[in-house]
Design a protein around this motif. Structure first.
Motif, mmCIF file in Angstrom:
data_model
loop_
_atom_site.group_PDB
_atom_site.id
_atom_site.type_symbol
_atom_site.label_atom_id
_atom_site.label_comp_id
_atom_site.label_asym_id
_atom_site.label_seq_id
_atom_site.Cartn_x
_atom_site.Cartn_y
_atom_site.Cartn_z
ATOM 1 N N ALA A 130 0.979 -1.239 0.067
ATOM 2 C CA ALA A 130 0.011 -0.145 0.059
ATOM 3 C C ALA A 130 0.874 1.309 -0.056
ATOM 4 C CB ALA A 130 -0.932 0.081 1.310
ATOM 5 N N HIS A 131 2.088 1.211 0.242
ATOM 6 C CA HIS A 131 2.883 2.319 0.358
ATOM 7 C C HIS A 131 4.042 2.249 -0.876
ATOM 8 C CE1 HIS A 131 5.546 -0.764 2.353
ATOM 9 N NE2 HIS A 131 6.416 -0.178 1.845
ATOM 10 N N ASN A 132 4.587 3.389 -1.260
ATOM 11 C CA ASN A 132 5.307 3.635 -2.367
ATOM 12 C C ASN A 132 6.655 3.076 -1.818
ATOM 13 O OD1 ASN A 132 4.450 4.343 -4.598
ATOM 14 N ND2 ASN A 132 4.026 6.551 -4.093
ATOM 15 N N LYS A 133 7.510 2.546 -2.720
ATOM 16 C CA LYS A 133 8.927 2.219 -2.347
ATOM 17 C C LYS A 133 9.931 3.367 -2.648
ATOM 18 C CE LYS A 133 9.210 -2.767 -2.212
ATOM 19 N NZ LYS A 133 10.059 -4.070 -2.581
ATOM 20 N N PRO A 134 10.681 3.680 -1.651
ATOM 21 C CA PRO A 134 11.596 4.735 -1.776
ATOM 22 C C PRO A 134 12.710 4.389 -2.947
ATOM 23 C CG PRO A 134 12.256 3.754 0.017
ATOM 24 C CD PRO A 134 11.064 2.979 -0.423
ATOM 25 N N LEU A 135 12.970 5.367 -3.650
ATOM 26 C CA LEU A 135 14.130 5.160 -4.750
ATOM 27 C C LEU A 135 15.331 5.487 -4.177
ATOM 28 C CD1 LEU A 135 12.428 6.799 -7.902
ATOM 29 C CD2 LEU A 135 12.235 4.315 -7.166
ATOM 30 N N ILE A 136 16.452 4.824 -4.685
ATOM 31 C CA ILE A 136 17.727 5.058 -4.073
ATOM 32 C C ILE A 136 18.286 6.280 -4.615
ATOM 33 C CG2 ILE A 136 19.948 4.291 -4.059
ATOM 34 C CD1 ILE A 136 18.959 1.299 -4.529
#
Length: 262
Positions: A35-41
């Motif tokens: 349900a949450h976005n994954k953080p980009l590196i």
């Protein structure tokens, strides 16, 4: 013919009765969409390539891989293809011209195929307790996304998946670049209400296999491909090396999985 290693009935039928042989063993990796976005590196830039440029890059990087399609341009122009994306270090952005044939020293690339327009899945037969646990994880993830809980999507209603194909990485820090692409694909799927998983199929010796985020419970490592030799007249002909014998060919670490066959 493709099946999993546990389907002994099909394997015996094709290998013992129909003269097929076990050809390759691949790994299917499944990443649920949270349900949450994954953080980009940080320090990584993701660019979307147009189909013509993507075709040129694939021919240069994966042209010698097993099962690479001659009509790669047709695949990339297909309406089910959601795009080809390349991740490169931010420090290379100003020094790389996409129109040139020279690739950056470090990069990762993948394409995304929308399978939900062709077929969908549904999980049935789970216990009420399992159903409640999965629903609870989604509620927590929805209302407290800052916790980044690994919630389980609603697999109990019909859903689709995004299939990642044409995965390749090269150069220093390539693992970070590929992980960024996978996070980007996850976030694209999150914005599609009917997409609840991101799937990839790779060779067992493909270095991408160790980088792809996935859940072991939903993935399986023994997708068996079987093959049968036909008449010599039907073999692929290489103008430089003569007939190509798929059965006796050496094992390649990279196998190009055509999304139309998934």
């Amino acid at each position: 013919m493709a099946t999993d290693s546990y389907n002994e009935a099909s394997l015996n039928l094709f290998t013992l009765k129909c003269d097929y042989i076990r050809f390759r063993s691949l790994t299917i990796l499944v990443q649920p969409v949270h349900a949450h976005n994954k953080p980009l590196i940080s320090g990584v830039v993701i660019k979307q390539l147009d189909p013509q440029l993507a075709s040129a890059v694939y021919c240069k990087t994966l042209g010698d891989s097993e099962f690479f399609p001659e009509d790669i341009d047709v695949i990339l122009h297909n309406k089910l293809n959601l795009g080809t994306f390349m991740a490169i270090p931010k420090s290379y952005v100003d020094h790389w011209d996409p129109e040139m044939t020279i690739l950056p020293p470090s990069f990762a690339i993948l394409s995304i195929w929308n399978t939900k327009e062709v077929f969908r899945f549904q999980v049935k037969g789970v216990s009420p307790l399992t159903y409640a646990e999965c629903a609870g994880s989604r509620v927590l993830d929805t209302f407290m996304p800052c916790l980044r809980l690994p919630s389980v999507p609603n697999f109990f209603k019909q859903f689709g998946v995004y299939f990642l194909y044409g995965l390749h990485m090269r150069g220093y820090g390539a693992s970070r670049l590929m992980k960024s692409l996978c996070a980007h694909a996850h976030n694209m799927a999150r914005n599609d209400v009917l997409c609840r998983a991101v799937v990839a199929e790779v060779g067992k010796r493909d270095p991408v296999r160790e980088v792809m985020p996935h859940w072991r419970k939903f993935s399986w490592a023994e997708d068996i491909w079987c093959i049968k030799g036909l008449a010599t007249a039907k073999q692929d002909i290489d103008t430089n090396r003569g007939p190509h014998d798929w059965i006796t060919s050496t094992l390649s670490p990279v196998i190009f999985v055509d999304p139309r066959d998934f």
